[in-house]
Design a protein around this motif. Sequence first.
Motif, mmCIF file in Angstrom:
data_model
loop_
_atom_site.group_PDB
_atom_site.id
_atom_site.type_symbol
_atom_site.label_atom_id
_atom_site.label_comp_id
_atom_site.label_asym_id
_atom_site.label_seq_id
_atom_site.Cartn_x
_atom_site.Cartn_y
_atom_site.Cartn_z
ATOM 1 N N ALA A 41 1.422 -40.093 13.129
ATOM 2 C CA ALA A 41 0.328 -41.492 12.967
ATOM 3 C C ALA A 41 -0.011 -41.688 14.329
ATOM 4 O O ALA A 41 -1.205 -42.076 14.748
ATOM 5 N N GLN A 42 1.079 -41.662 15.295
ATOM 6 C CA GLN A 42 0.782 -42.257 16.705
ATOM 7 C C GLN A 42 -0.303 -41.336 17.360
ATOM 8 O O GLN A 42 -0.720 -41.523 18.395
ATOM 9 N N SER A 43 -0.021 -40.007 16.869
ATOM 10 C CA SER A 43 -0.918 -39.024 17.549
ATOM 11 C C SER A 43 -2.487 -38.786 16.913
ATOM 12 O O SER A 43 -3.285 -37.999 17.036
ATOM 13 N N GLY A 44 -2.856 -39.745 16.027
ATOM 14 C CA GLY A 44 -3.997 -39.836 15.358
ATOM 15 C C GLY A 44 -4.068 -39.047 14.206
ATOM 16 O O GLY A 44 -5.449 -38.991 13.601
ATOM 17 N N TRP A 45 -3.043 -38.577 13.589
ATOM 18 C CA TRP A 45 -3.125 -37.924 12.518
ATOM 19 C C TRP A 45 -3.383 -38.545 11.033
ATOM 20 O O TRP A 45 -2.768 -39.478 11.300
ATOM 21 N N ILE A 46 -3.779 -38.015 10.189
ATOM 22 C CA ILE A 46 -3.680 -38.648 8.908
ATOM 23 C C ILE A 46 -2.225 -38.310 8.216
ATOM 24 O O ILE A 46 -1.717 -37.128 8.553
ATOM 25 N N GLU A 47 -1.748 -39.361 7.335
ATOM 26 C CA GLU A 47 -0.577 -39.119 6.640
ATOM 27 C C GLU A 47 -0.814 -37.714 6.147
ATOM 28 O O GLU A 47 -1.513 -37.388 5.286
ATOM 29 N N ALA A 48 0.465 -37.046 6.294
ATOM 30 C CA ALA A 48 0.504 -35.683 5.628
ATOM 31 C C ALA A 48 0.905 -35.972 4.268
ATOM 32 O O ALA A 48 0.377 -34.602 3.477
ATOM 33 N N VAL A 49 1.536 -36.701 3.848
ATOM 34 C CA VAL A 49 1.881 -37.040 2.455
ATOM 35 C C VAL A 49 1.911 -38.663 1.951
ATOM 36 O O VAL A 49 2.218 -39.384 2.993
ATOM 37 N N GLU A 50 1.022 -39.004 0.932
ATOM 38 C CA GLU A 50 1.117 -39.920 0.582
ATOM 39 C C GLU A 50 1.375 -40.154 -0.862
ATOM 40 O O GLU A 50 1.253 -39.396 -1.815
ATOM 41 N N ALA A 51 1.878 -41.419 -1.282
ATOM 42 C CA ALA A 51 2.262 -41.417 -2.683
ATOM 43 C C ALA A 51 0.920 -41.968 -3.381
ATOM 44 O O ALA A 51 0.608 -43.142 -3.125
ATOM 45 N N PRO A 52 0.504 -41.304 -4.238
ATOM 46 C CA PRO A 52 -1.038 -41.573 -4.802
ATOM 47 C C PRO A 52 -0.600 -42.595 -6.058
ATOM 48 O O PRO A 52 0.551 -42.503 -6.715
ATOM 49 N N ALA A 53 -1.630 -43.471 -6.153
ATOM 50 C CA ALA A 53 -1.510 -44.435 -7.295
ATOM 51 C C ALA A 53 -1.727 -43.422 -8.636
ATOM 52 O O ALA A 53 -2.515 -42.832 -8.714
ATOM 53 N N PHE A 74 -2.863 -33.051 10.805
ATOM 54 C CA PHE A 74 -3.609 -32.657 12.018
ATOM 55 C C PHE A 74 -4.992 -32.290 11.379
ATOM 56 O O PHE A 74 -6.039 -32.661 11.829
ATOM 57 N N ASP A 75 -5.002 -31.283 10.469
ATOM 58 C CA ASP A 75 -5.940 -30.784 10.007
ATOM 59 C C ASP A 75 -6.935 -31.863 9.189
ATOM 60 O O ASP A 75 -8.089 -31.923 9.172
ATOM 61 N N LEU A 76 -6.455 -32.831 8.438
ATOM 62 C CA LEU A 76 -6.860 -33.992 7.611
ATOM 63 C C LEU A 76 -7.678 -34.562 8.485
ATOM 64 O O LEU A 76 -8.848 -35.300 8.420
ATOM 65 N N ALA A 77 -7.026 -35.051 9.758
ATOM 66 C CA ALA A 77 -7.714 -35.982 10.767
ATOM 67 C C ALA A 77 -8.902 -35.362 11.316
ATOM 68 O O ALA A 77 -9.976 -36.107 11.264
ATOM 69 N N ILE A 78 -8.827 -34.113 11.404
ATOM 70 C CA ILE A 78 -10.108 -33.444 12.182
ATOM 71 C C ILE A 78 -11.194 -33.090 11.153
ATOM 72 O O ILE A 78 -12.220 -33.279 11.599
ATOM 73 N N LEU A 79 -10.682 -32.802 9.838
ATOM 74 C CA LEU A 79 -11.899 -32.737 8.982
ATOM 75 C C LEU A 79 -12.435 -34.150 8.675
ATOM 76 O O LEU A 79 -13.863 -34.072 8.569
ATOM 77 N N LYS A 80 -11.912 -35.155 8.585
ATOM 78 C CA LYS A 80 -12.224 -36.409 8.357
ATOM 79 C C LYS A 80 -13.283 -36.916 9.470
ATOM 80 O O LYS A 80 -14.455 -37.150 9.349
ATOM 81 N N ARG A 81 -12.966 -36.481 10.705
ATOM 82 C CA ARG A 81 -13.662 -36.711 11.938
ATOM 83 C C ARG A 81 -14.937 -36.128 11.870
ATOM 84 O O ARG A 81 -16.059 -36.311 12.232
ATOM 85 N N GLU A 82 -15.182 -34.705 11.432
ATOM 86 C CA GLU A 82 -16.185 -33.878 11.488
ATOM 87 C C GLU A 82 -17.035 -34.459 10.459
ATOM 88 O O GLU A 82 -18.335 -34.434 10.346
ATOM 89 N N LEU A 123 -6.269 -30.138 20.968
ATOM 90 C CA LEU A 123 -5.124 -30.675 20.084
ATOM 91 C C LEU A 123 -5.333 -32.150 19.856
ATOM 92 O O LEU A 123 -4.512 -32.873 19.098
ATOM 93 N N ASP A 124 -6.221 -32.893 20.140
ATOM 94 C CA ASP A 124 -6.368 -34.318 19.906
ATOM 95 C C ASP A 124 -7.347 -34.496 18.803
ATOM 96 O O ASP A 124 -8.522 -34.385 19.273
ATOM 97 N N PRO A 125 -7.055 -34.703 17.768
ATOM 98 C CA PRO A 125 -8.066 -34.891 16.712
ATOM 99 C C PRO A 125 -9.170 -35.982 16.687
ATOM 100 O O PRO A 125 -10.076 -36.120 16.188
ATOM 101 N N ARG A 126 -8.971 -37.042 17.677
ATOM 102 C CA ARG A 126 -9.788 -37.859 17.930
ATOM 103 C C ARG A 126 -11.067 -37.428 18.801
ATOM 104 O O ARG A 126 -11.959 -37.942 19.082
ATOM 105 N N LYS A 127 -10.896 -35.977 19.428
ATOM 106 C CA LYS A 127 -11.894 -35.423 20.233
ATOM 107 C C LYS A 127 -12.187 -34.255 19.785
ATOM 108 O O LYS A 127 -13.553 -33.738 20.116
ATOM 109 N N ALA A 128 -11.484 -33.291 19.097
ATOM 110 C CA ALA A 128 -11.474 -31.976 19.014
ATOM 111 C C ALA A 128 -12.488 -31.716 18.077
ATOM 112 O O ALA A 128 -12.716 -32.558 17.145
ATOM 113 N N ARG A 129 -13.194 -30.415 18.038
ATOM 114 C CA ARG A 129 -14.106 -30.084 16.870
ATOM 115 C C ARG A 129 -13.491 -28.740 16.166
ATOM 116 O O ARG A 129 -12.735 -28.074 16.705
ATOM 117 N N VAL A 130 -13.840 -28.520 15.223
ATOM 118 C CA VAL A 130 -13.165 -27.440 14.308
ATOM 119 C C VAL A 130 -14.458 -26.026 14.752
ATOM 120 O O VAL A 130 -15.597 -26.174 14.693
#
Length: 710
Positions: A207-219, A106-114, A25-32
């Motif tokens: 964010a404190q759990s290392g996740w990527i922002e679930a939603v962002e306001a795109p330019a 969480f999914d975004l963070a782990i996909l980015k790490r992979e 459950l730690d996206p900084r260490k886990a693998r898909v």
Amino acid sequence: MDSTSGGVPLLSLDAVVIDTETTGLDPRKARVIELAGVRLSGGKLAGDGAFRQLLRPGAEKIPAETTRIHGIDDAMVAQSPTFADVWPDFHRFLGQAMVIGHTVGFDLAILKRECDLAGLPWLRPRTLDTRLLAQIAAPDLAGYTLENLAAWLGVVAAGRHSALGDATTTARVFLALVPKLRDHGIRTVAEAERACLALTSVLDGQAQSGWIEAVEAPARTDAERTLKRFDSYAYRHRNRDIMRVPPVFVESGASVHDTLARLASEKISAVYVAPHAASGGVKAAEAGIVTERDLLRAIARFGAAALDLPVGQIMSRPLTAVPADAFVYRAIGRMNRLKTRHLGVVDETGSVVGALSARDLLRLRAGEAISLGDEIDDAADAPALAVAWAKLPRVAESLLAEGLSGRDIAEVISRELGALTRQAAVIAERIMRERGHGDPPCGYALIVLGSAGRGESLLAMDQDNAVIFEHGEPDGEQDRWFAALGTHVADILHEVGVPYCKGGVMASNAPWRGSVATWKDRVDHWITRSRPADLLSVDIFFDLRAVCGDGGLAVAVRQAAFAAAEGELAFAKLLVEGISIPASLKLFGGIRTEAGRIDLKAAGLFGLVAAARALAIRYHVMDRSTQARLAGVKALVDVSQSDLDALVEAQGVFLDLILSQQVEDIAHGIPPSNTVSVKRLTARDRDRLHAALRAVTAINALTRDLLFRQ
């Protein structure tokens, strides 16, 4: 429309819903170890095309505690490909679609790490999170796990803790959330993003759990901010401006030989066919058309004998037609969709008054936005209508960029609102038939009222509609049928993005439907026996315009209403009794605002429109638009003409500024309103606004003088 555009309605969203199963459950260490996705197409869960793949996490072992959750162990993935092998296929599966997930950060963070581990490029997709959306829709819910949401929404959660099962459940949860979000005023992607971004404490915790922002306001991209330009001629001119008048008619019994001779002598490529000899007043529903191609096909089939055939035998019927006062882009869109080269042009009663051919339109260029009108006309259900309707703000933005005035664009918006209402009625009639209620029990007209009838609608709108039917008593058989129709129409429009009228001005409500006789009695009561409190919504009836059915019924009732009101000064006075123009300018010339904005409808537009309507009733000016009404009154009086001109100019300024603000707000996920930020105005626009606000201060005195002038 780009599926990632902020203006796309949630109701008809194209998206990919994803989920992952991981070694921890730690996206900084886990693998898909499992990757899956399902598609939403037009706001519906696609029945095929799902993606699911087990992955081998390199040399890393799958912990026993995680295996107990998802059931995946080392043996199951021993022969599976690695993330690097699978990512190109999954990336193609995602495409440019919006991505949805439950706690998707969480999914975004782990996909980015992979991707980083594999040396693959990572580009963050545009995303929505069902966990955040649920908190907006139900802020007091006990918990927001996928199980909790499925139970709350009545969604079957099958295949839990498998990536494909959870992706499917998440998709169903999202679809069930859409109507609940709509109840909170959230209808589009941009509005959903904006609402999610307000949940700062939740986002901070993720964010404190290392996740990527679930939603962002795109330019806003250049492609969305500066749309492909197109020739605005088709939005400036109406079909009556370019149609051929009068249309050439032949009787249905005329021979092919004589019809060919008529084509040659008139130098035209088609004639219209009437059932009997007629010089005018032929309804499009009764008429047919015969083109050069029809005649050539008949000769090819029957040889010389074809020359003696009656044209009624080879004509196409009924005649496809467009309204004379609709804009040219509607004719272009209809020709494109139906692959036809000829259209009839009809007046309000449905009578053919002109003809249009592809040759007439050849000089016009049209961009992608031309398709808006016929996409509305061709929509089979509410989601399809929503897709078409979502284009409207971008069309308005393009027309602003082309230099059209707010008044011109308001006419385009109003026409499309009328078309939307008409198509909602077409869909509602089909629903009525499918549910065993049959066809309409008599002829009827569905009408729009208020700004839509006047041609002055902007992008912040709600429903104002009514029904006139040929015969029947209140709460009788016919009335009950049209009550059900009106309810379906109101529900469809609300789903699509035109909310229920807060004042109840909808055909679903008894005061806004009735037979011709009922409406005439109702108008008589308004005019002769009403008090100010009885007339809170009555005035907008005089703006009525038919959008579906027998337009002749609407014309007859409107004419009767104006005739009954002629000379009734007390009634005209009642209509303006409650007009109040607030003091919007400060002592030293500043503009009064609230939170930096001024409500221009309250500050003057409402009173200006009401005054123009009352004056039009007083002087029997049958025009609908405020500008035309003031011009009509000006032509009949010889005083206050400069004041009337100033009001016309003021209305144009209000429409310009409100529309420009609405386009900007929609792009940022802010629901459109009639308020305008004064700080964003240029010096020129501030000067124009000052002049407009000064002009409307004279409305009460001006209206009183003109109403009682002999």
